[in-house]
Design a protein around this motif. Structure first.
Motif, short mmCIF file in Angstrom:
data_model
loop_
_atom_site.label_atom_id
_atom_site.label_comp_id
_atom_site.label_asym_id
_atom_site.label_seq_id
_atom_site.Cartn_x
_atom_site.Cartn_y
_atom_site.Cartn_z
N GLN A 1 0.84 -1.14 0.02
CA GLN A 1 0.10 0.21 0.03
C GLN A 1 0.84 1.18 0.07
N LEU A 2 0.12 2.30 -0.42
CA LEU A 2 0.94 3.66 -0.53
C LEU A 2 -0.12 4.67 -0.14
N VAL A 3 -0.09 5.42 0.87
CA VAL A 3 -1.06 6.49 1.09
C VAL A 3 -0.57 7.66 0.44
N CYS A 4 -1.53 8.24 -0.56
CA CYS A 4 -1.08 9.56 -1.34
C CYS A 4 -2.12 10.54 -1.03
N TYR A 5 -1.82 11.83 -1.28
CA TYR A 5 -2.62 13.08 -1.27
C TYR A 5 -3.29 12.97 -2.75
N VAL A 6 -4.30 13.57 -2.76
CA VAL A 6 -5.12 13.63 -4.13
C VAL A 6 -4.69 15.12 -4.54
N GLU A 7 -3.68 15.28 -5.56
CA GLU A 7 -3.37 16.82 -5.85
C GLU A 7 -4.27 17.47 -6.86
N HIS A 8 -4.63 16.53 -7.71
CA HIS A 8 -5.70 16.88 -8.72
C HIS A 8 -6.44 15.85 -9.41
N SER A 9 -7.58 16.05 -9.67
CA SER A 9 -8.78 15.06 -10.21
C SER A 9 -8.79 15.67 -11.77
N LEU A 10 -9.00 14.66 -12.68
CA LEU A 10 -9.33 15.14 -13.96
C LEU A 10 -9.97 14.13 -14.60
N GLU A 11 -10.83 14.30 -15.78
CA GLU A 11 -11.25 13.31 -16.92
C GLU A 11 -10.77 13.44 -17.97
N VAL A 12 -10.50 12.25 -18.60
CA VAL A 12 -9.71 11.94 -19.89
C VAL A 12 -10.59 11.03 -20.55
N ASP A 13 -11.06 11.29 -21.63
CA ASP A 13 -12.17 10.26 -22.61
C ASP A 13 -13.05 9.50 -21.45
N ASN A 14 -13.79 10.38 -20.75
CA ASN A 14 -15.00 9.88 -19.97
C ASN A 14 -14.26 9.15 -18.69
N GLN A 15 -13.15 9.02 -18.58
CA GLN A 15 -12.54 8.24 -17.30
C GLN A 15 -11.82 9.23 -16.35
N ASP A 16 -12.12 8.98 -15.23
CA ASP A 16 -11.71 9.75 -14.00
C ASP A 16 -10.39 9.22 -13.70
N TYR A 17 -9.22 10.10 -13.59
CA TYR A 17 -7.89 9.99 -13.19
C TYR A 17 -7.57 10.92 -11.93
N ALA A 18 -6.75 10.52 -11.28
CA ALA A 18 -6.22 11.33 -10.11
C ALA A 18 -4.65 11.47 -10.38
N LEU A 19 -4.16 12.71 -9.84
CA LEU A 19 -2.74 12.98 -9.87
C LEU A 19 -2.29 12.79 -8.28
N LEU A 20 -1.61 11.97 -7.89
CA LEU A 20 -1.26 11.55 -6.54
C LEU A 20 -0.03 11.74 -6.17
N LEU A 21 0.17 12.41 -5.05
CA LEU A 21 1.33 12.65 -4.21
C LEU A 21 1.55 11.67 -2.94
N PRO A 22 2.55 10.89 -2.95
CA PRO A 22 2.83 10.22 -1.83
C PRO A 22 2.99 11.01 -0.58
N VAL A 23 2.38 10.64 0.59
CA VAL A 23 2.38 11.19 1.72
C VAL A 23 3.56 11.28 2.46
N ASP A 24 4.32 9.96 2.19
CA ASP A 24 5.84 9.73 2.84
C ASP A 24 6.71 10.11 1.81
N THR A 25 8.01 10.10 2.19
CA THR A 25 9.05 10.49 1.15
C THR A 25 9.52 9.42 0.32
N PRO A 26 9.38 9.58 -1.11
CA PRO A 26 9.77 8.46 -1.93
C PRO A 26 11.39 8.41 -1.74
N VAL A 27 11.94 7.15 -2.08
CA VAL A 27 13.34 7.15 -2.15
C VAL A 27 13.60 5.87 -3.06
N GLU A 28 14.77 5.94 -3.60
CA GLU A 28 15.54 5.01 -4.58
C GLU A 28 16.76 4.45 -3.98
N ILE A 29 16.88 3.16 -4.31
CA ILE A 29 18.39 2.59 -3.94
C ILE A 29 19.19 2.54 -5.30
#
Length: 182
Positions: A22-50
């Protein structure tokens, strides 16, 4: 991530990947494209990479495979715990909870990695495993996740095919986002 800039009332959702992480995210923006709802999400915790420092490369290489991340996870978690950071195995990306140290601007050139996408990172810690050097980085720019919203209002990760289909529409999505921010 600077939580001071986030609205306390910003809604959150939980993204779940195929492995059940699981990854808890803030909903930064909602939008509709071709009659489908999408959301632009931002992780609550800080992403990292190894990343792995390979002998024949000037820049480190991201560790992408789940098997290698599984092998390195406990050691990476222990190294970050020394800095009061808690490494979490979450959907989409690894994340850390805790106060990320401020980037020392004098050492900024040493602390950043430039990859082919011109993304910049801040080094959090390094460690060795099986005579191989690894380093844990946090991206300096926010990591957004585009998710499809199902009928129940829950986010679903996009398939590779859906991402490829949406790629030509990304400028439209970006325009909608900037219009909403104005």
């Amino acid at each position: 991530m600077d939580d001071d800039n986030l609205d306390v009332d910003t809604p959150t959702v939980t993204v779940i990947d195929e492995a059940g992480r699981q990854l808890v995210c803030y909903v930064e923006h909602s939008l509709e494209v071709d009659n489908q709802d999408y959301a632009l999400l931002l992780p609550v915790d800080t992403p990292v990479e190894i990343f792995a420092w390979l002998e024949d490369r000037e820049a480190p290489t991201p560790v992408d495979s789940d098997e290698e991340i599984d092998r390195l996870f406990d050691l990476a978690k222990a190294v970050l715990a020394e800095q009061n950071l808690t490494l979490k195995r979450t959907a989409v990306t690894l994340t850390v909870v805790g106060e990320i140290p401020d980037l020392d601007l004098e050492e900024e050139e040493e602390e950043e990695i430039d990859n082919e996408d011109e993304e910049e990172f801040q080094s959090l810690a390094s460690f060795y495993y099986d005579r191989q050097e690894y380093e844990i980085f946090a991206p300096l720019d926010p990591m957004f996740i585009l998710a499809r919203m199902n009928e129940d209002g829950e986010p679903e990760l996009l398939s590779v095919e859906e991402l490829q289909r949406l790629e030509p529409l990304l400028p439209q999505i970006e325009d909608q986002l900037f219009e909403a921010l104005e």
